[in-house]
Design a protein around this motif. Structure first.
Motif, PDB file in Angstrom:
ATOM      1  N   ASP A   1     -28.950 -10.070 -10.924  1.00 52.42           N
ATOM      2  CA  ASP A   1     -28.027 -11.038 -11.513  1.00 52.42           C
ATOM      3  C   ASP A   1     -28.644 -11.597 -12.790  1.00 52.42           C
ATOM      4  OD1 ASP A   1     -29.935 -12.868 -10.674  1.00 52.42           O
ATOM      5  OD2 ASP A   1     -28.774 -13.571  -8.956  1.00 52.42           O
ATOM      6  N   GLY A   2     -28.027 -12.603 -13.347  1.00 50.12           N
ATOM      7  CA  GLY A   2     -28.553 -13.188 -14.569  1.00 50.12           C
ATOM      8  C   GLY A   2     -29.623 -14.223 -14.312  1.00 50.12           C
ATOM      9  N   ARG A   3     -30.093 -14.313 -13.073  1.00 51.33           N
ATOM     10  CA  ARG A   3     -31.066 -15.345 -12.710  1.00 51.33           C
ATOM     11  C   ARG A   3     -32.316 -14.757 -12.077  1.00 51.33           C
ATOM     12  NH1 ARG A   3     -25.959 -16.410 -12.526  1.00 51.33           N
ATOM     13  NH2 ARG A   3     -25.127 -18.436 -13.165  1.00 51.33           N
ATOM     14  N   GLY A   4     -32.464 -13.450 -12.115  1.00 51.34           N
ATOM     15  CA  GLY A   4     -33.701 -12.819 -11.674  1.00 51.34           C
ATOM     16  C   GLY A   4     -33.736 -12.335 -10.248  1.00 51.34           C
ATOM     17  N   PHE A   5     -32.657 -12.488  -9.476  1.00 52.75           N
ATOM     18  CA  PHE A   5     -32.631 -12.004  -8.109  1.00 52.75           C
ATOM     19  C   PHE A   5     -32.153 -10.549  -8.047  1.00 52.75           C
ATOM     20  CE2 PHE A   5     -31.921 -16.624  -7.575  1.00 52.75           C
ATOM     21  CZ  PHE A   5     -32.968 -16.922  -6.713  1.00 52.75           C
ATOM     22  N   ILE A   6     -32.645  -9.822  -7.052  1.00 53.35           N
ATOM     23  CA  ILE A   6     -32.131  -8.501  -6.726  1.00 53.35           C
ATOM     24  C   ILE A   6     -31.190  -8.664  -5.534  1.00 53.35           C
ATOM     25  CG2 ILE A   6     -32.720  -6.221  -5.795  1.00 53.35           C
ATOM     26  CD1 ILE A   6     -33.403  -6.443  -8.696  1.00 53.35           C
ATOM     27  N   TRP A   7     -29.978  -8.080  -5.643  1.00 55.76           N
ATOM     28  CA  TRP A   7     -28.979  -8.168  -4.585  1.00 55.76           C
ATOM     29  C   TRP A   7     -28.790  -6.783  -3.961  1.00 55.76           C
ATOM     30  CZ3 TRP A   7     -26.441 -12.735  -3.184  1.00 55.76           C
ATOM     31  CH2 TRP A   7     -26.706 -13.840  -4.004  1.00 55.76           C
ATOM     32  N   LEU A   8     -28.746  -6.750  -2.632  1.00 53.31           N
ATOM     33  CA  LEU A   8     -28.684  -5.495  -1.901  1.00 53.31           C
ATOM     34  C   LEU A   8     -27.505  -5.511  -0.932  1.00 53.31           C
ATOM     35  CD1 LEU A   8     -32.472  -5.547  -0.976  1.00 53.31           C
ATOM     36  CD2 LEU A   8     -31.448  -4.321  -2.891  1.00 53.31           C
ATOM     37  N   GLY A   9     -26.688  -4.470  -1.000  1.00 56.03           N
ATOM     38  CA  GLY A   9     -25.579  -4.342  -0.069  1.00 56.03           C
ATOM     39  C   GLY A   9     -25.962  -3.453   1.096  1.00 56.03           C
ATOM     40  N   THR A  10     -25.568  -3.847   2.301  1.00 56.14           N
ATOM     41  CA  THR A  10     -25.835  -3.056   3.507  1.00 56.14           C
ATOM     42  C   THR A  10     -24.579  -3.061   4.382  1.00 56.14           C
ATOM     43  OG1 THR A  10     -26.581  -4.828   5.010  1.00 56.14           O
ATOM     44  CG2 THR A  10     -28.198  -3.966   3.435  1.00 56.14           C
ATOM     45  N   ASN A  11     -24.666  -2.384   5.528  1.00 51.30           N
ATOM     46  CA  ASN A  11     -23.576  -2.425   6.505  1.00 51.30           C
ATOM     47  C   ASN A  11     -23.613  -3.700   7.338  1.00 51.30           C
ATOM     48  OD1 ASN A  11     -22.569   0.085   5.761  1.00 51.30           O
ATOM     49  ND2 ASN A  11     -23.853   1.185   7.226  1.00 51.30           N
ATOM     50  N   GLU A  12     -24.672  -4.478   7.151  1.00 51.13           N
ATOM     51  CA  GLU A  12     -24.850  -5.702   7.941  1.00 51.13           C
ATOM     52  C   GLU A  12     -24.996  -6.928   7.055  1.00 51.13           C
ATOM     53  OE1 GLU A  12     -24.516  -5.781  11.114  1.00 51.13           O
ATOM     54  OE2 GLU A  12     -24.472  -3.611  11.462  1.00 51.13           O
ATOM     55  N   GLY A  13     -24.285  -6.935   5.936  1.00 47.46           N
ATOM     56  CA  GLY A  13     -24.288  -8.117   5.091  1.00 47.46           C
ATOM     57  C   GLY A  13     -24.911  -7.892   3.723  1.00 47.46           C
ATOM     58  N   LEU A  14     -24.921  -8.966   2.931  1.00 48.90           N
ATOM     59  CA  LEU A  14     -25.450  -8.976   1.574  1.00 48.90           C
ATOM     60  C   LEU A  14     -26.821  -9.646   1.583  1.00 48.90           C
ATOM     61  CD1 LEU A  14     -24.714  -8.442  -1.469  1.00 48.90           C
ATOM     62  CD2 LEU A  14     -23.852 -10.795  -1.521  1.00 48.90           C
ATOM     63  N   ASN A  15     -27.790  -9.029   0.902  1.00 50.04           N
ATOM     64  CA  ASN A  15     -29.155  -9.542   0.870  1.00 50.04           C
ATOM     65  C   ASN A  15     -29.536  -9.947  -0.548  1.00 50.04           C
ATOM     66  OD1 ASN A  15     -30.759  -8.354   3.666  1.00 50.04           O
ATOM     67  ND2 ASN A  15     -28.827  -7.413   3.088  1.00 50.04           N
ATOM     68  N   ARG A  16     -30.205 -11.089  -0.669  1.00 53.45           N
ATOM     69  CA  ARG A  16     -30.741 -11.543  -1.954  1.00 53.45           C
ATOM     70  C   ARG A  16     -32.259 -11.551  -1.863  1.00 53.45           C
ATOM     71  NH1 ARG A  16     -29.477 -17.526  -3.802  1.00 53.45           N
ATOM     72  NH2 ARG A  16     -31.324 -17.922  -2.527  1.00 53.45           N
ATOM     73  N   TYR A  17     -32.894 -10.815  -2.779  1.00 56.23           N
ATOM     74  CA  TYR A  17     -34.350 -10.647  -2.740  1.00 56.23           C
ATOM     75  C   TYR A  17     -34.958 -11.263  -3.995  1.00 56.23           C
ATOM     76  CZ  TYR A  17     -38.844  -8.129  -2.526  1.00 56.23           C
ATOM     77  OH  TYR A  17     -40.167  -7.795  -2.494  1.00 56.23           O
ATOM     78  N   ASP A  18     -35.950 -12.142  -3.825  1.00 54.97           N
ATOM     79  CA  ASP A  18     -36.561 -12.810  -4.972  1.00 54.97           C
ATOM     80  C   ASP A  18     -37.949 -12.264  -5.300  1.00 54.97           C
ATOM     81  OD1 ASP A  18     -38.201 -13.837  -3.000  1.00 54.97           O
ATOM     82  OD2 ASP A  18     -37.513 -15.911  -3.203  1.00 54.97           O
ATOM     83  N   GLY A  19     -38.283 -11.110  -4.726  1.00 58.66           N
ATOM     84  CA  GLY A  19     -39.600 -10.528  -4.934  1.00 58.66           C
ATOM     85  C   GLY A  19     -40.563 -10.889  -3.832  1.00 58.66           C
ATOM     86  N   TYR A  20     -40.153 -11.804  -2.954  1.00 57.98           N
ATOM     87  CA  TYR A  20     -41.008 -12.235  -1.850  1.00 57.98           C
ATOM     88  C   TYR A  20     -40.208 -12.435  -0.568  1.00 57.98           C
ATOM     89  CZ  TYR A  20     -44.675 -14.806   0.623  1.00 57.98           C
ATOM     90  OH  TYR A  20     -45.609 -15.208   1.534  1.00 57.98           O
ATOM     91  N   ASP A  21     -39.141 -13.224  -0.665  1.00 62.54           N
ATOM     92  CA  ASP A  21     -38.312 -13.520   0.503  1.00 62.54           C
ATOM     93  C   ASP A  21     -36.933 -12.879   0.380  1.00 62.54           C
ATOM     94  OD1 ASP A  21     -40.210 -15.181   1.794  1.00 62.54           O
ATOM     95  OD2 ASP A  21     -39.702 -16.817   0.436  1.00 62.54           O
ATOM     96  N   VAL A  22     -36.316 -12.641   1.528  1.00 63.43           N
ATOM     97  CA  VAL A  22     -34.956 -12.106   1.592  1.00 63.43           C
ATOM     98  C   VAL A  22     -34.038 -13.148   2.204  1.00 63.43           C
ATOM     99  CG1 VAL A  22     -33.455 -10.314   2.557  1.00 63.43           C
ATOM    100  CG2 VAL A  22     -35.780  -9.734   1.829  1.00 63.43           C
ATOM    101  N   THR A  23     -32.909 -13.417   1.558  1.00 59.44           N
ATOM    102  CA  THR A  23     -31.865 -14.285   2.103  1.00 59.44           C
ATOM    103  C   THR A  23     -30.662 -13.417   2.426  1.00 59.44           C
ATOM    104  OG1 THR A  23     -32.611 -16.151   0.744  1.00 59.44           O
ATOM    105  CG2 THR A  23     -30.383 -16.289   1.677  1.00 59.44           C
ATOM    106  N   VAL A  24     -30.160 -13.544   3.653  1.00 62.84           N
ATOM    107  CA  VAL A  24     -29.052 -12.699   4.119  1.00 62.84           C
ATOM    108  C   VAL A  24     -27.769 -13.515   4.184  1.00 62.84           C
ATOM    109  CG1 VAL A  24     -28.178 -11.254   5.991  1.00 62.84           C
ATOM    110  CG2 VAL A  24     -30.623 -11.245   5.450  1.00 62.84           C
ATOM    111  N   TYR A  25     -26.689 -12.932   3.652  1.00 66.65           N
ATOM    112  CA  TYR A  25     -25.364 -13.547   3.704  1.00 66.65           C
ATOM    113  C   TYR A  25     -24.461 -12.674   4.571  1.00 66.65           C
ATOM    114  CZ  TYR A  25     -27.081 -16.232  -0.282  1.00 66.65           C
ATOM    115  OH  TYR A  25     -27.814 -17.057  -1.097  1.00 66.65           O
ATOM    116  N   ASN A  26     -23.778 -13.325   5.516  1.00 63.08           N
ATOM    117  CA  ASN A  26     -22.897 -12.603   6.435  1.00 63.08           C
ATOM    118  C   ASN A  26     -21.493 -13.180   6.430  1.00 63.08           C
ATOM    119  OD1 ASN A  26     -25.786 -12.395   8.246  1.00 63.08           O
ATOM    120  ND2 ASN A  26     -24.617 -10.528   7.914  1.00 63.08           N
ATOM    121  N   SER A  27     -20.576 -12.396   6.965  1.00 60.69           N
ATOM    122  CA  SER A  27     -19.203 -12.848   7.132  1.00 60.69           C
ATOM    123  C   SER A  27     -19.108 -13.836   8.297  1.00 60.69           C
ATOM    124  CB  SER A  27     -18.297 -11.643   7.391  1.00 60.69           C
ATOM    125  OG  SER A  27     -16.987 -12.047   7.660  1.00 60.69           O
TER     126      SER A  27
END
Length: 480
Positions: free
Chosen positions: A45-71
């Motif tokens: 994104d425009g803020r330095g995060f890597i976003w990953l799509g999976t079959n089990e939700g959306l993941n935001r990676y900051d180079g160290y931690d992963v934040t998971v977003y679900n429905s």
């Protein structure tokens, strides 16, 4: 933004293109917090995060931690579905997730999503010069979304209206089915014809096949696999050939069997990619069902990239990195082919065997160099992404691979050798403008992208706008 935790001194690593003989990947999996090992899509994104799509939700990676977003069926501000088919970053750096049910925009600062239903699975998204998003769907036509107002409009095929879009159908196998030309015009390739959208009058002009791929002023096939704009032309890839439509007079040139002579008599085009701005040679790549082909504009001719593990192979997808090198995903075996194009461009299309490298995942899912490709189950490459810092990320069925690029040399900045005011560095952040924010025991320093001190912030009991204390720790860069 990527997190860096260092102490005593700051180590600044200069990133360059990886040596072709020294690929080193690290793998990130569910052990690191991912919601699923099968990565379907990657973006930043425009803020330095890597976003990953999976079959089990959306993941935001900051180079160290992963934040998971679900429905969540009870929360309208959550994702509309857990299966993420693709991720789109718009021109403002905002992230849109493509789910089974529609398009979800992530709202920064609120940690929520705004949903845009499409009634059919979205397959592709792009943005025009006016900021309008255009969304292709599997069987419900085309949508436009005004990001600022939230208004959306659906364009569908009407058999009684010759100025409606030619088909409601798109599919996930298409590459760039919607393109914007140099004048801002929209071209839309469906599974049944090509469309030119007259925005000022709100209607579509159709281009169809006459059944014969060599028929003049008709496209070679109605099934549009891929589109590319180059100068004042639209290049059209179909299962029956490659066409060039001149935007000025809508004249159509067929290349299959006229200028492009396939050694295997096969002209099914999957993808068209420009050589890129770094190339010293003008032209483009063509991914086909029987290998890679390149067009040399200087000689106005097509040739096969006749390397053993590419020639005659079905090319699933290809990617051009910022150095102009080519990354190729071949159907016959999992992994990637890397083609170092330096000598290719320098010698007008000639290459050496050593310019190619085969990369396949090992048992841990890490991409490594191999001499010959092997058949490995459940190890396919799903996506390859190159972020704003030229890092290469590869999503596979076994996790996320990150190419480690480094000169293996560091430049040290200390309070004695530079303008940094502190010695015990607690946190470092890189802002959108590539400037550095550094916290330490004496406050906070803001440095320019060339490491010059912009301003030092410290605690001042007489100033309510100063830091509360000089002892600063972790930093976070946020947006309104």
């Amino acid at each position: 933004m990527f997190k860096f935790f260092v102490s005593v001194i700051i180590l600044v690593c200069t990133l360059l293109s990886a040596d072709v003989n020294d690929f080193r990947f690290e793998v990130i999996t569910t052990r690191n917090g991912l919601s699923d090992n099968e990565i379907s899509a990657i973006s930043n994104d425009g803020r330095g995060f890597i976003w990953l799509g999976t079959n089990e939700g959306l993941n935001r990676y900051d180079g160290y931690d992963v934040t998971v977003y679900n429905s969540n069926p009870f929360d309208a501000t959550a994702l509309s579905g857990n299966r993420i088919w693709d991720i789109y970053k718009d021109t403002s750096g905002d992230i849109w997730a493509l789910t089974d049910k529609g398009l979800d925009r992530y709202i920064y600062g609120k940690n929520k999503f705004r949903r845009f239903r499409t009634e059919s699975r979205p397959t592709f998204v792009t943005q025009d010069f006016e900021g309008i998003l255009w969304v292709a769907t599997e069987n419900n036509g085309l949508y436009s979304i005004n990001k600022e107002t939230g208004e959306s409009k659906n364009y569908i095929f009407d058999p009684s209206d010759p100025y409606s879009i030619s088909s409601n159908q798109f599919d996930q196998e298409q590459f760039n089915p919607i393109v914007v030309d140099t004048s801002g015009n929209l071209w839309v390739g469906t599974l049944n014809g090509l469309n030119y959208y007259h925005k000022e009058k709100d209607f579509f002009q159709r281009f169809k096949s006459a059944g014969n791929p060599s028929e003049p002023n008709y496209i070679s096939d109605n099934h549009i696999n891929t589109l590319m704009v180059r100068d004042n032309d639209v290049y059209i890839g179909t299962p029956r050939g490659l066409d060039k439509l001149h935007i000025g007079d809508f004249s159509i040139t067929h290349y299959a069997g006229t200028q492009w002579f396939s050694a295997l008599n096969s002209y099914s085009v999957n993808q068209i990619l420009d050589f890129g701005s770094q190339a010293s040679m003008a032209g483009f790549w063509v991914s086909t069902t029987t290998g890679m082909v390149f067009y040399n504009a200087a000689f106005d001719m097509f040739e096969d990239l006749a390397w053993d593990y590419l020639f005659g192979q079905y090319i699933k997808s290809a990617f051009v990195d910022p150095s102009g090198n080519l990354w190729i995903d071949v159907l016959a075996f999992p992994g990637l082919v890397h083609f170092n194009t330096s000598s290719f461009f320098a010698n007008s299309g000639l290459f050496n065997e050593t310019d190619f490298q085969l990369l396949q995942p090992n048992t841990e899912g890490v991409l490594i160099k191999v001499v010959e490709p092997e058949s490995i189950s459940n190890a396919e490459v799903n996506d390859l992404f190159i972020d704003d810092f030229k890092n290469i990320w590869v999503g596979t069925q076994m996790g996320l691979n990150h190419l480690i690029k480094s000169t293996k040399s560091f430049v040290s900045f200390t309070s004695e050798s530079s303008k940094i005011k502190g010695a015990n560095i607690r946190s470092v952040k890189i802002a959108k403008d590539n400037s550095l924010w550094i916290s330490h025991e004496k406050g906070l320093d803001h440095l320019s992208d060339n490491q010059n001190l912009i301003k030092h912030y410290t605690s001042d009991p007489t100033n309510i706008n100063s830091l509360l204390t000089e002892e600063t720790n972790a930093l976070a860069i946020t947006a309104d």
